[in-house]
Scaffold this motif. Structure first.
Motif, short mmCIF file in Angstrom:
data_model
loop_
_atom_site.label_atom_id
_atom_site.label_comp_id
_atom_site.label_asym_id
_atom_site.label_seq_id
_atom_site.Cartn_x
_atom_site.Cartn_y
_atom_site.Cartn_z
N LEU A 52 3.38 4.50 27.40
CA LEU A 52 2.30 4.13 26.48
C LEU A 52 0.93 4.15 27.15
O LEU A 52 -0.09 3.93 26.48
N LEU A 53 0.89 4.42 28.46
CA LEU A 53 -0.36 4.36 29.22
C LEU A 53 -0.92 5.76 29.46
O LEU A 53 -0.18 6.71 29.69
N ASP A 69 -6.43 1.06 25.12
CA ASP A 69 -6.03 1.14 23.71
C ASP A 69 -4.66 0.51 23.44
O ASP A 69 -4.24 0.42 22.28
N LEU A 70 -3.97 0.07 24.51
CA LEU A 70 -2.66 -0.55 24.32
C LEU A 70 -2.82 -2.07 24.23
O LEU A 70 -3.37 -2.71 25.13
N VAL A 71 -2.31 -2.64 23.15
CA VAL A 71 -2.32 -4.09 22.96
C VAL A 71 -0.93 -4.63 23.27
O VAL A 71 0.08 -4.00 22.94
N GLY A 72 -0.90 -5.78 23.93
CA GLY A 72 0.39 -6.39 24.24
C GLY A 72 0.41 -7.86 23.88
O GLY A 72 -0.63 -8.52 23.80
N GLU A 73 1.60 -8.37 23.64
CA GLU A 73 1.81 -9.79 23.39
C GLU A 73 2.10 -10.46 24.73
O GLU A 73 2.94 -9.98 25.50
N LEU A 96 1.50 4.83 37.93
CA LEU A 96 1.43 4.94 36.48
C LEU A 96 2.82 5.03 35.86
O LEU A 96 3.06 4.52 34.76
N ALA A 97 3.77 5.66 36.57
CA ALA A 97 5.12 5.82 36.03
C ALA A 97 5.94 4.54 36.11
O ALA A 97 6.97 4.43 35.43
N ALA A 98 5.48 3.58 36.91
CA ALA A 98 6.20 2.31 37.05
C ALA A 98 5.21 1.21 37.42
O ALA A 98 5.16 0.74 38.55
N PRO A 155 2.25 -1.94 19.55
CA PRO A 155 1.63 -0.70 19.06
C PRO A 155 1.16 -0.79 17.63
O PRO A 155 0.40 0.07 17.16
N ASP A 156 1.59 -1.84 16.92
CA ASP A 156 1.15 -2.03 15.54
C ASP A 156 -0.25 -2.62 15.46
O ASP A 156 -0.84 -2.70 14.38
#
Length: 323
Positions: free
Chosen positions: A249-250, A282-286, A212-214, A310-311
């Protein structure tokens, strides 16, 4: 002396979609590369890596009755379903043998899309330039009046035609292959060029591989139109900087994660499963993706992670059609 199929000629990626003078373009099919030979009544059908495919595709083997002895093609095995190329159906075909392969041939017939001619009337013509091999390939199709399972791959030197092919992503076309008109067929050499359209879009992070940390890779998701969270693809290995920026963010998931008890394959055709950690979706990424997708809307090839968004919320991400 029995003739042996050579190694396939290969391609290298290019970032340019334009068609320079002296080069022909061909559609890149979302299928399974295969080479075929008919020599003294013996049929050889093998994959790029040398796997014998005859038992899995009996309709292609029986279709060689249309060919003249001493003929060899390079091409792509494809399966059409509901107006598009269905790689997942083709993948299932690879595992079948005997009566189940015969049944599958009737239910989901494969086509052999021939894009090169390696042998003609018993003569090895790999030393011929592409333009001459192409003319000979077209002559074989017209003279023999080839029908299913044989399909002649289009070829063009017209940029407008190439531009149209690049809009065919919805039916499963992956891009365009570029071949130099005077070039011979060079077994094992990366002499062709490959252009794949890519697009930038968004996805939800549903799980990770690595700590989780990396995190090492991200398993991506989208909601379907029924509201269920569906797996759509996995990223390439993250750069250290990207991994470090994502980790804070996770959040490890609660027991109510939609993917609880799911297993994930390590890749297309692999029986190995991934060791994953589920995270709160809940995290969105491009991300950057190519056009190759299966019928469920999943990206078939690894996805390139660009940056967190995060927006955006998961509700902002495009939904897919339920399986």
């Amino acid at each position: 002396m029995t003739w042996t199929l050579p190694e396939p000629m290969l391609s290298t990626p290019t970032s340019r979609p334009d068609l320079p003078p002296g080069i022909a373009g061909e559609p890149k099919w979302d299928g399974y590369r295969a080479l075929l030979s008919v020599d003294e009544g013996k049929v050889e059908l093998r994959s790029r890596r040398g796997t014998d495919l005859r038992a899995a595709f009996p309709e292609v083997v029986s279709g060689t009755a249309q060919l003249r002895d001493g003929t060899a093609f390079d091409g792509e095995l494809v399966v059409w379903e509901k107006g598009r190329l269905a790689f997942e159906r083709l993948q299932h075909r690879l595992q079948r043998r005997g009566t189940t392969a015969e049944w599958a041939a009737g239910e989901r017939s494969a086509h052999f899309v021939a894009f090169d001619l390696l042998r003609l009337n018993g003569n090895d013509i790999t030393s011929w330039p592409y333009r001459r091999r192409r003319t000979a390939l077209e002559s074989v199709f017209s003279a023999r009046r080839l029908t299913t399972p044989w399909t002649l791959c289009p070829s063009t030197t017209d940029q407008e035609v190439v531009n149209e092919w690049l809009t065919w992503g919805a039916v499963g076309m992956e891009g365009v292959i570029y071949k130099r008109l005077p070039e011979p067929y060079r077994p094992g050499a990366r002499g062709w060029l490959k252009y794949k359209p890519r697009e930038t879009t968004e996805a939800i992070v549903g799980a990770i591989t690595g700590p989780l940390a990396a995190p090492r890779t991200l398993l991506l998701a989208r909601h379907d139109t029924s509201g269920d969270l569906q797996y759509v693809g996995r990223t390439t290995t993250l750069a250290a900087s990207a991994s470090g920026s994502i980790a804070p963010l996770l959040t490890v998931s609660s027991d109510e994660h939609p993917w609880t008890a799911w297993t994930f394959s390590a890749g297309w055709g692999s029986r190995d499963t991934l060791d994953v950690t589920l995270v709160q979706p809940d995290l969105v990424g491009e991300v950057g993706v190519d056009v190759a997708r299966d019928s469920a809307g999943r990206w078939r090839h690894p996805v390139r992670w660009h940056r967190p968004r995060p927006d955006l919320s998961p509700a902002d991400v495009t939904r897919i059609t339920p399986r």
